[in-house]
Design a protein around this motif. Sequence first.
Motif, mmCIF file in Angstrom:
data_model
loop_
_atom_site.group_PDB
_atom_site.id
_atom_site.type_symbol
_atom_site.label_atom_id
_atom_site.label_comp_id
_atom_site.label_asym_id
_atom_site.label_seq_id
_atom_site.Cartn_x
_atom_site.Cartn_y
_atom_site.Cartn_z
ATOM 1 N N UNK A 547 0.834 -1.196 0.000
ATOM 2 C CA UNK A 547 0.000 0.000 0.000
ATOM 3 C C UNK A 547 0.872 1.250 0.000
ATOM 4 N N UNK A 548 0.346 2.321 -0.580
ATOM 5 C CA UNK A 548 1.096 3.575 -0.616
ATOM 6 C C UNK A 548 1.382 4.110 0.772
ATOM 7 N N UNK A 549 0.526 3.768 1.730
ATOM 8 C CA UNK A 549 0.717 4.266 3.092
ATOM 9 C C UNK A 549 1.600 3.349 3.944
ATOM 10 N N UNK A 550 2.139 2.289 3.324
ATOM 11 C CA UNK A 550 2.961 1.353 4.087
ATOM 12 C C UNK A 550 4.293 1.975 4.454
ATOM 13 N N UNK A 662 7.961 -1.304 15.342
ATOM 14 C CA UNK A 662 6.973 -0.857 14.382
ATOM 15 C C UNK A 662 7.369 0.508 13.849
ATOM 16 N N UNK A 663 6.830 0.868 12.693
ATOM 17 C CA UNK A 663 7.061 2.171 12.069
ATOM 18 C C UNK A 663 6.172 3.195 12.754
ATOM 19 N N UNK A 664 6.781 4.250 13.284
ATOM 20 C CA UNK A 664 6.014 5.246 14.033
ATOM 21 C C UNK A 664 5.001 5.940 13.141
ATOM 22 N N UNK A 665 5.341 6.106 11.859
ATOM 23 C CA UNK A 665 4.459 6.852 10.959
ATOM 24 C C UNK A 665 3.307 5.994 10.435
ATOM 25 N N UNK A 666 3.606 4.792 9.902
ATOM 26 C CA UNK A 666 2.569 3.947 9.297
ATOM 27 C C UNK A 666 1.957 2.976 10.286
ATOM 28 N N UNK A 709 17.286 -4.631 12.794
ATOM 29 C CA UNK A 709 18.571 -4.916 12.164
ATOM 30 C C UNK A 709 18.951 -3.971 11.051
ATOM 31 N N UNK A 710 18.207 -2.887 10.862
ATOM 32 C CA UNK A 710 18.536 -1.941 9.795
ATOM 33 C C UNK A 710 17.871 -0.600 10.088
ATOM 34 N N UNK A 711 18.339 0.420 9.394
ATOM 35 C CA UNK A 711 17.740 1.739 9.458
ATOM 36 C C UNK A 711 17.481 2.227 8.043
ATOM 37 N N UNK A 712 16.352 2.892 7.841
ATOM 38 C CA UNK A 712 15.984 3.432 6.533
ATOM 39 C C UNK A 712 15.671 4.909 6.708
ATOM 40 N N UNK A 713 16.173 5.703 5.791
ATOM 41 C CA UNK A 713 15.924 7.137 5.863
ATOM 42 C C UNK A 713 14.427 7.431 5.894
ATOM 43 N N UNK A 714 14.052 8.321 6.817
ATOM 44 C CA UNK A 714 12.667 8.731 6.924
ATOM 45 C C UNK A 714 11.802 7.788 7.740
ATOM 46 N N UNK A 715 12.377 6.713 8.271
ATOM 47 C CA UNK A 715 11.611 5.754 9.066
ATOM 48 C C UNK A 715 12.070 5.822 10.516
#
Length: 768
Positions: A547-550, A662-666, A709-715
């Motif tokens: 989903x686009x909001x994922x 969990x993702x704070x945004x989604x 185990x990882x970091x992603x920009x904006x997450x």
Amino acid sequence: MKGRRISRMQVKFKRNVALVALLAALQAVPSVAQQSFVFNTITVQGNQRIETGTILTQLGIQRGQAVSAADLNDAIQAVRASGLFENVDADLQGGTLVLRVQEYPTINRISFEGNSRISAEQLATLVSSTERRVFNPTQATEDANRIIQAYANEGRINASVTPSFINRTDNRVDLVFEIVEGAVTEIERISFVGNSAFGDGRLRRVLDTKEAGLLRAIVGRDTYSPDRINVDRRLLTDFYQSRGYADFRVQNVDVALTAARDAYVVTFNVEEGPRYRMGNVTLSSTLPEADGAAFGNILRVSQGDVYSPTSIDADVQRIENQALRLGLNFVRVNPIITRDPASLRLNLEYRLERGERLFIERIDIEGNTTTLDRVVRSQFRTVEGDPFNPRAIRESAARIRALGFFSDAQVNTRQGSAPDQVVIDVDVVEQPTGSASFGVNFGSDDGAALVASYQEQNFLGRGQSLGLTLSTGETNQVLSFSFAEPMLFGRDLRGGIDLSYRRTESDYALYNTSNFRFSPSLQFPISERGRIGVNYALTYTDIFNVDDDASELIKEEAALGEQWSNSVGYSYTWDSRRNGVDERTSFGFRFSQDFGFGDTTYIRSAALATAQTRVFSDEVLLRATLEGGYLHYSDGESRVTDRYFMGSRVMRGFRSGGIGPRDENSDDPLGGNAFAVLRLEAEFPLGLPEEYGISGGAFLDYGSLWDVGKQVDGVTIISDDAIARAVAGVSLFWTTPLGPLRFNFSTPITVEDYDNTRGFELTVSTAF
């Protein structure tokens, strides 16, 4: 055919009055009685199907042979006793003996009327009468009695069966068993007299027989069966003796019908005796070639242990196996127990003695119409020509019963062709081992699903297991196939193949996944209670319909597309429990590792340790389980399809995906590379009748899931650290024909604001 059916089978053998009078007259006159008769001609009249030569063979008188009156009488009686003729007459005409016979009719068809509780197919297996064979009234009566006994085993003691026949042309009859099934005679009450260490409720749970109640239609063991009562006597004895009651015995079992003859009351009169612990434990040898010092270090029974004949038998087995490894045949271990009533101690001496020099001549197997002989033979650790060991034979019998392929299995020995030879007779009664089902399954995590499955534990009679399951539901579609050969290459080596495909469309995630796994494996024992398994796995994963909001992290992982991976692994399991023993305390342990190779390199480790014990006269079961897993990538990174998620089967009180990173945004649950949980629980009776299968429980779960185990920009990942949660609750257990259901009512003690908790959940109860 009205008027040609006989209401009750009463076939009367006609007697040859003239012949009887003649023979009596001959014997009344001594000079005549001693006279010899010689028949130049013997003729047979009236036979249609049975050859004249066959009848003459049964008569046993040759032309020209001199016979006395007594010999003649015996010969005619032999023809009558053959069971082939309804009537036999004889005439003496000078030097000619005329034998007139009336053959029994041939059975044209066998049918059953009035049966509904037992199918005609099942009843047909009970009767010995056979279509297109000669009708025998005695055999038909025996068949009727067997049918009556089958109904009695189902609790219908008032059932009646009447064999009757309908005459057909050409001396044929239709054999009909007219059945009046009657009502079920249930067991209304099971009680005990003489017990003080354990309550009636606890002892009733030991028995195979159950009381009838509101759920009697699904209990299936609430009818009286003498065979089942005999099993119950053994179960009670094993239960008490494994808990130290060496003198326990069932004095008698009183079985009485109620005044209305519609229910049984069963009373077990028992004598518990005192509870013993072990005193001195020693080992001695009467054999010069067997040094007791070579065996002492393998003993497990020690001073202070609660007396248990099973533990002693296990020690005896270890000693005798050690003797075989040392090349010592015909060594027998005689456990000698002396009582010390004052201290309630049992002193034990394992004495090595010379056993009788016997060899196994052969193993005969009977009763296995489907199961191959080699499946039964594989349960023997000895073969033809080996030294005979009675204990090894008893253990083989226990393994045959534990297969689950037979409703009864008896192993006995008898004298062989020589004094030092023994023949082992194995008599088995097969039972259904497969099942096919179609229905609806429901779980709190996955919702409702249509399920079709086929399971066979004895595929084609080869002892192999085969399983096929298809499930399609609101959130998951699953297809799985499994096959296992327990005795690969004729050894205790279990080979298996597992294949599964799962597609998820979870409500709690903004993406779909698909997983495929193919895994062959081997498993073998390395100790008395430990086993090692090795496996290979080919795995396919895909993340799609994002989903686009994922979460951006999920999108990044989905962009990698379809992923294939290979791994090899091993597992070690250890279980203290022994077949056939209702143990008070038991332990289990499992550890496994999978090593991934190819495009990604990883190690997946998992462990589970469980201990359980019974307290308060065995009424309360306490269980503690520690479980954890860790996924470490040395080349590449994990995806959401690889990481751990903690559902209700791992930690109760949370929605699926409701705990962990969990993702704070989604708000997408991301799973974790590590988890650990401690589960403490108790199970106890609620005072309801045992046959309802309902008990209560309480639990406390403490654990966490962490490390994406990882970091992603904006997450922004929240709860990525090992933040412990705690949940407490109560349970309701219900054993049903659909499976052991568990209803959990939980409340959070320590949780995070962003966790998704659940106050009620329905699961299938499992045990280690």
